[in-house]
Design an enzyme around this catalytic site. Structure first.
Site, PDB file in Angstrom:
ATOM      1  N   ARG A 125       1.030   0.278  -6.556  1.00 49.38           N
ATOM      2  CA  ARG A 125       0.128   1.016  -6.738  1.00 49.38           C
ATOM      3  C   ARG A 125       1.530   2.651  -6.578  1.00 49.38           C
ATOM      4  O   ARG A 125       1.889   1.762  -5.462  1.00 49.38           O
ATOM      5  CB  ARG A 125      -0.676   0.802  -6.235  1.00 49.38           C
ATOM      6  CG  ARG A 125      -1.591   2.156  -6.305  1.00 49.38           C
ATOM      7  CD  ARG A 125      -3.026   1.927  -5.072  1.00 49.38           C
ATOM      8  NE  ARG A 125      -4.048   2.482  -5.785  1.00 49.38           N
ATOM      9  CZ  ARG A 125      -5.353   3.386  -4.907  1.00 49.38           C
ATOM     10  NH1 ARG A 125      -4.763   3.432  -3.565  1.00 49.38           N
ATOM     11  NH2 ARG A 125      -6.400   4.457  -5.661  1.00 49.38           N
ATOM     12  N   TYR A 158      -2.976   6.524  -9.045  1.00 46.96           N
ATOM     13  CA  TYR A 158      -3.776   7.564  -8.981  1.00 46.96           C
ATOM     14  C   TYR A 158      -3.164   9.194  -8.605  1.00 46.96           C
ATOM     15  O   TYR A 158      -2.219   8.895  -8.110  1.00 46.96           O
ATOM     16  CB  TYR A 158      -3.665   6.838  -7.563  1.00 46.96           C
ATOM     17  CG  TYR A 158      -4.907   7.590  -6.455  1.00 46.96           C
ATOM     18  CD1 TYR A 158      -5.972   7.924  -7.574  1.00 46.96           C
ATOM     19  CD2 TYR A 158      -5.733   7.756  -5.426  1.00 46.96           C
ATOM     20  CE1 TYR A 158      -7.350   8.181  -7.409  1.00 46.96           C
ATOM     21  CE2 TYR A 158      -6.626   8.317  -5.093  1.00 46.96           C
ATOM     22  CZ  TYR A 158      -7.535   8.980  -5.375  1.00 46.96           C
ATOM     23  OH  TYR A 158      -8.596   9.159  -5.678  1.00 46.96           O
ATOM     24  N   HIS A 182      -9.801   5.479 -11.462  1.00 43.60           N
ATOM     25  CA  HIS A 182     -10.779   6.611 -11.534  1.00 43.60           C
ATOM     26  C   HIS A 182     -10.704   7.706 -12.614  1.00 43.60           C
ATOM     27  O   HIS A 182     -10.817   8.622 -12.430  1.00 43.60           O
ATOM     28  CB  HIS A 182     -10.875   7.293 -10.529  1.00 43.60           C
ATOM     29  CG  HIS A 182     -10.700   6.962  -9.227  1.00 43.60           C
ATOM     30  ND1 HIS A 182     -11.542   5.486  -9.046  1.00 43.60           N
ATOM     31  CD2 HIS A 182     -10.157   6.802  -7.675  1.00 43.60           C
ATOM     32  CE1 HIS A 182     -10.466   4.777  -8.215  1.00 43.60           C
ATOM     33  NE2 HIS A 182     -10.475   5.328  -6.980  1.00 43.60           N
ATOM     34  N   ASP A 261     -15.193   0.676  -5.182  1.00 45.35           N
ATOM     35  CA  ASP A 261     -14.518   1.296  -4.329  1.00 45.35           C
ATOM     36  C   ASP A 261     -14.871   1.213  -2.772  1.00 45.35           C
ATOM     37  O   ASP A 261     -14.277   1.418  -1.971  1.00 45.35           O
ATOM     38  CB  ASP A 261     -14.474   2.972  -5.053  1.00 45.35           C
ATOM     39  CG  ASP A 261     -13.462   3.552  -4.404  1.00 45.35           C
ATOM     40  OD1 ASP A 261     -12.328   2.791  -3.927  1.00 45.35           O
ATOM     41  OD2 ASP A 261     -12.866   5.380  -4.097  1.00 45.35           O
TER      42      ASP A 261
HETATM   43  C1  0GY Z   1      -9.461   5.273  -3.805  1.00 45.24           C
HETATM   44  C2  0GY Z   1      -9.640   7.141  -2.809  1.00 45.24           C
HETATM   45  C3  0GY Z   1      -8.371   6.962  -1.816  1.00 45.24           C
HETATM   46  C4  0GY Z   1      -7.840   6.521  -1.310  1.00 45.24           C
HETATM   47  C5  0GY Z   1      -7.190   5.392  -1.516  1.00 45.24           C
HETATM   48  O1  0GY Z   1      -5.642   4.367  -0.646  1.00 45.24           O
HETATM   49  C6  0GY Z   1      -6.203   5.196  -0.828  1.00 45.24           C
HETATM   50  O2  0GY Z   1      -6.275   5.499   0.465  1.00 45.24           O
HETATM   51  O3  0GY Z   1      -7.368   5.019  -2.602  1.00 45.24           O
HETATM   52  C7  0GY Z   1      -9.330   9.018  -1.657  1.00 45.24           C
HETATM   53  O4  0GY Z   1      -8.977   9.415  -0.941  1.00 45.24           O
HETATM   54  O5  0GY Z   1      -9.601   9.735  -3.119  1.00 45.24           O
HETATM   55  O6  0GY Z   1      -9.567   4.786  -4.214  1.00 45.24           O
HETATM   56  O7  0GY Z   1      -9.353   4.401  -2.584  1.00 45.24           O
END
Ligand code: 0GY
Length: 311
Positions: A125, A158, A182, A261
């Site tokens: 990721r 992301y 997302h 999630d």
């Molecule tokens: C998600 C969203 C978040 C966090 C993370 O790895 C993470 O800390 O992905 C977020 O804070 O938007 O996909 O879990």
């Protein structure tokens, strides 16, 4: 009592999630979830931007069974940095029912990548959400992508929708399948016909190696679930996000995934009932065929290709 104190304002996951009214197809995969610690066993990373509650593999597997999923894809969360031990431990304990997506640094050795593969990891990721991670130079990420491509892995990205123009060239240079978390975090207030969301659809249209997770309505929604858990929801919860997911699955039914999630990091206002999240699925994937692609065929093709039986 853990040695780690969670970030003030952090909401724990929803206790006693409802039993979904929507029955998941046999073999459904929750393709986006996390484990946090537990912190005493798997300490959180010094460079983390938040400290979560403990949310370990036993709780994840209990939720999987309660909701009716067969498998999980466990995505490394930023609170663990590039220390993948909690995620790997969960994958190993799953008896083949979980795959993983790791975070690795440029310094990762070939042997370490092989060990991750043996544990069930099938992707890395890359996170561009500035509140979650420090900056990593793109040439480092491209180097990692080139190495993991040789293992048949893919890249999960992301980012926030507003950053897509700047990231476009990088994403389109990646040599693997690329899965966007997302739906690229659209700004729901701008609407499904906005220029911003059109750019995301264009990215998928022009690049057939790019996939999307139709996940996190609770994170994107401005209206919220719009009814209390357990009450009838004829049009489903998180109604303002549904048109975005419908748009993506209608055009790219072979390149979409879905995930809870769980345990829902960084939510401060509203914590979703995971049963209610599952009940949103038929509102974004209205036919049995779309549901099978979203929940079974697509994730199996990506994460368990050796077990995938084309319909
Ligand atoms: C998600 C969203 C978040 C966090 C993370 O790895 C993470 O800390 O992905 C977020 O804070 O938007 O996909 O879990």
């Amino acid at each position: 009592m853990s040695a780690f104190e969670k970030t003030p304002g952090w909401l724990d996951w929803y206790q006693g999630p409802s039993t979904p009214r929507f029955q998941l197809p046999a073999g459904a995969v929750d393709a986006h979830c996390h484990v946090f610690g537990p912190g005493d066993e798997f300490p959180f990373a010094p460079e983390r931007k938040y400290t979560p509650c403990d949310a370990g593999k036993a709780q994840l597997f209990a939720l999987r069974d309660h909701l009716g999923f067969a498998r999980n894809v466990i995505v490394q969360a930023t609170c663990h940095g590039a220390d993948n031990r909690a995620m790997v431990d969960a994958c190993r304990a799953s008896a083949g029912r979980a795959r993983g997506v790791a975070t690795v640094r440029r310094s990762v050795t070939d042997g370490e990548l092989q060990d991750l593969h043996a544990a069930g990891v099938r992707g890395v990721r890359f996170n561009f959400v500035k509140r979650l991670v420090d900056f990593t130079p793109k040439d480092e990420l491209l180097e990692i992508a080139g190495r993991i491509a040789q293992l048949g892995w893919h890249v999960v990205v992301y980012f926030e929708a507003a950053d897509l123009p700047e990231l476009w060239d990088f994403f389109t240079r990646l040599p693997t399948t690329v899965v966007v978390d997302h739906m690229g975090r659209p700004d729901v207030a701008q609407g499904v016909d906005s220029a911003e969301f059109a750019l995301f659809l264009q990215l998928m249209r022009e690049h057939p190696n790019i996939w999307s997770k139709l996940s996190c309505p609770e994170r994107l929604s401005l209206t919220g679930p719009a009814a209390l858990p357990g009450q009838p929801l004829e049009q489903g919860a998180y109604r303002d996000v549904q048109p975005f997911a419908r748009r993506v699955i209608q055009e790219f039914p072979e390149r979409v995934l879905w995930g809870t999630d769980w345990p829902h990091p960084n939510l401060r206002q509203h914590m979703p009932d995971d049963g209610l999240l599952v009940d949103v699925i038929p509102h974004i994937a209205p036919t049995a065929e779309l549901q099978r692609k979203l929940l079974v065929d697509n994730p199996m093709r990506l994460y368990w290709p050796e077990e995938f039986c084309p319909p």
